[in-house]
Design a protein around this motif. Sequence first.
Motif, mmCIF file in Angstrom:
data_model
loop_
_atom_site.group_PDB
_atom_site.id
_atom_site.type_symbol
_atom_site.label_atom_id
_atom_site.label_comp_id
_atom_site.label_asym_id
_atom_site.label_seq_id
_atom_site.Cartn_x
_atom_site.Cartn_y
_atom_site.Cartn_z
ATOM 1 N N LYS A 189 7.338 2.162 9.297
ATOM 2 C CA LYS A 189 6.165 3.032 9.197
ATOM 3 C C LYS A 189 6.202 3.770 7.863
ATOM 4 N N VAL A 190 5.030 4.193 7.387
ATOM 5 C CA VAL A 190 4.948 4.992 6.164
ATOM 6 C C VAL A 190 4.552 6.420 6.518
ATOM 7 N N ASP A 191 4.825 7.348 5.602
ATOM 8 C CA ASP A 191 4.543 8.755 5.880
ATOM 9 C C ASP A 191 3.229 9.241 5.264
ATOM 10 N N GLY A 196 2.324 6.560 9.945
ATOM 11 C CA GLY A 196 2.827 6.458 11.310
ATOM 12 C C GLY A 196 2.500 5.155 12.002
ATOM 13 N N GLU A 197 1.699 4.293 11.363
ATOM 14 C CA GLU A 197 1.313 3.010 11.952
ATOM 15 C C GLU A 197 2.376 1.959 11.632
ATOM 16 N N CYS A 198 2.774 1.169 12.649
ATOM 17 C CA CYS A 198 3.772 0.132 12.433
ATOM 18 C C CYS A 198 3.203 -0.973 11.536
ATOM 19 N N ILE A 199 3.985 -1.381 10.565
ATOM 20 C CA ILE A 199 3.562 -2.438 9.655
ATOM 21 C C ILE A 199 3.770 -3.789 10.338
ATOM 22 N N THR A 200 2.719 -4.604 10.382
ATOM 23 C CA THR A 200 2.796 -5.919 11.006
ATOM 24 C C THR A 200 2.969 -6.992 9.939
ATOM 25 N N SER A 201 3.296 -8.206 10.405
ATOM 26 C CA SER A 201 3.451 -9.321 9.468
ATOM 27 C C SER A 201 2.133 -9.644 8.768
ATOM 28 N N GLU A 202 1.015 -9.423 9.459
ATOM 29 C CA GLU A 202 -0.295 -9.657 8.840
ATOM 30 C C GLU A 202 -0.559 -8.649 7.729
ATOM 31 N N MET A 203 -0.185 -7.376 7.977
ATOM 32 C CA MET A 203 -0.370 -6.352 6.943
ATOM 33 C C MET A 203 0.430 -6.695 5.689
ATOM 34 N N VAL A 204 1.621 -7.251 5.888
ATOM 35 C CA VAL A 204 2.482 -7.597 4.751
ATOM 36 C C VAL A 204 1.802 -8.623 3.858
ATOM 37 N N THR A 205 1.009 -9.532 4.449
ATOM 38 C CA THR A 205 0.328 -10.543 3.630
ATOM 39 C C THR A 205 -0.736 -9.932 2.736
ATOM 40 N N THR A 226 1.365 -1.804 -5.134
ATOM 41 C CA THR A 226 1.295 -1.511 -3.703
ATOM 42 C C THR A 226 2.667 -1.660 -3.056
ATOM 43 N N LEU A 227 3.409 -2.669 -3.469
ATOM 44 C CA LEU A 227 4.773 -2.849 -2.960
ATOM 45 C C LEU A 227 5.616 -1.609 -3.212
ATOM 46 N N MET A 228 5.499 -1.049 -4.425
ATOM 47 C CA MET A 228 6.270 0.132 -4.781
ATOM 48 C C MET A 228 5.799 1.348 -3.998
ATOM 49 N N GLU A 229 4.488 1.457 -3.780
ATOM 50 C CA GLU A 229 3.958 2.607 -3.047
ATOM 51 C C GLU A 229 4.451 2.601 -1.612
ATOM 52 N N VAL A 230 4.433 1.437 -0.966
ATOM 53 C CA VAL A 230 4.932 1.335 0.411
ATOM 54 C C VAL A 230 6.423 1.636 0.460
ATOM 55 N N THR A 231 7.183 1.092 -0.510
ATOM 56 C CA THR A 231 8.620 1.338 -0.552
ATOM 57 C C THR A 231 8.920 2.824 -0.674
ATOM 58 N N SER A 232 8.159 3.516 -1.495
ATOM 59 C CA SER A 232 8.414 4.932 -1.761
ATOM 60 C C SER A 232 8.079 5.821 -0.575
ATOM 61 N N HIS A 233 7.210 5.330 0.346
ATOM 62 C CA HIS A 233 6.753 6.176 1.430
ATOM 63 C C HIS A 233 7.177 5.679 2.809
ATOM 64 N N LEU A 234 8.203 4.821 2.845
ATOM 65 C CA LEU A 234 8.721 4.399 4.151
ATOM 66 C C LEU A 234 9.355 5.578 4.873
ATOM 67 N N GLN A 235 9.078 5.710 6.152
ATOM 68 C CA GLN A 235 9.680 6.778 6.935
ATOM 69 C C GLN A 235 11.157 6.485 7.140
ATOM 70 N N LYS A 236 11.954 7.539 7.071
ATOM 71 C CA LYS A 236 13.377 7.410 7.327
ATOM 72 C C LYS A 236 13.594 7.153 8.814
ATOM 73 N N SER A 237 14.421 6.170 9.135
ATOM 74 C CA SER A 237 14.669 5.851 10.534
ATOM 75 C C SER A 237 15.668 6.825 11.138
#
Length: 278
Positions: A235-237, A251-260, A267-278
Amino acid sequence: MKPTREIIGLRVISISDGTQVGVVKDLVLNQQSKSLDFMIIDQPSDYFGAKVIPYADILGLGEFAITIPYPDVIQDVAQNAEVQNLLKQDIRVIGTQVLTKKGQLIGAVTEIIIDEETGHIASCLFESEGQLQEIEVEKIITLGKELLIIEGIGEAAASNQEIIMISNEEDNQTQTIDDFQDIPVEVNSLDFGSVEEVDLLEEEVDTIEEHDAFEQEADFNLFEQRQLQYFIGKKVDKDIILDNADLLRAGECITSEMVTHITTRSTLMEVTSHLQKS
């Protein structure tokens, strides 16, 4: 030179009385000076907060233990504003993504090498496409909380190669205008087409160039492809607009379709930077 994994867990010995006063539990890094500034020690009898030892007060860093002059150099975190500030920054380095200055993800940090004499970071080890590589501290631009930003590895060599190629091309292009003066050209035989056809051709060229630029942007390396697969289930924050204009909500779970729908490095960097800590 000493990797951090060989420092954590070492005994802390006081030279003044020859007793063990603790064990190294964690390390506190300084982002600005790129150095190891404090060691957090684990004292079994301490119930009033963490204790730290400034690296400047360490006499020796060996295979068996670190040595300090006397127990009084041990400080309370609550009484040291400097270490409190560094702890808030939470600079870990190990596990962070390695990003080149040109914006390419090339790996993840696996280890930090410390110069025992000075406490400064000498280099970082990172894994890239299955291979372990070392980057010297002089080539590290930023020690970030999420990213280690470095000068691009191999960029200088590539640049030199381009210069050589350009030089060779210039050497081969020695013809002058006089070389073409004796070549007969019938202007009437050249069919340039109508103005409309020329404009259409230019538009087609622009479209092809834009498509090629997009394909180049979407040509992820092996590590970036693995990073995309890592996103699935995470999830992203913050809300992020994907490259197909869909909205990935916080807060939305990233699906395999979203990854495509992540097709650019930005965008890859933006998602990486905002991943929620598990």
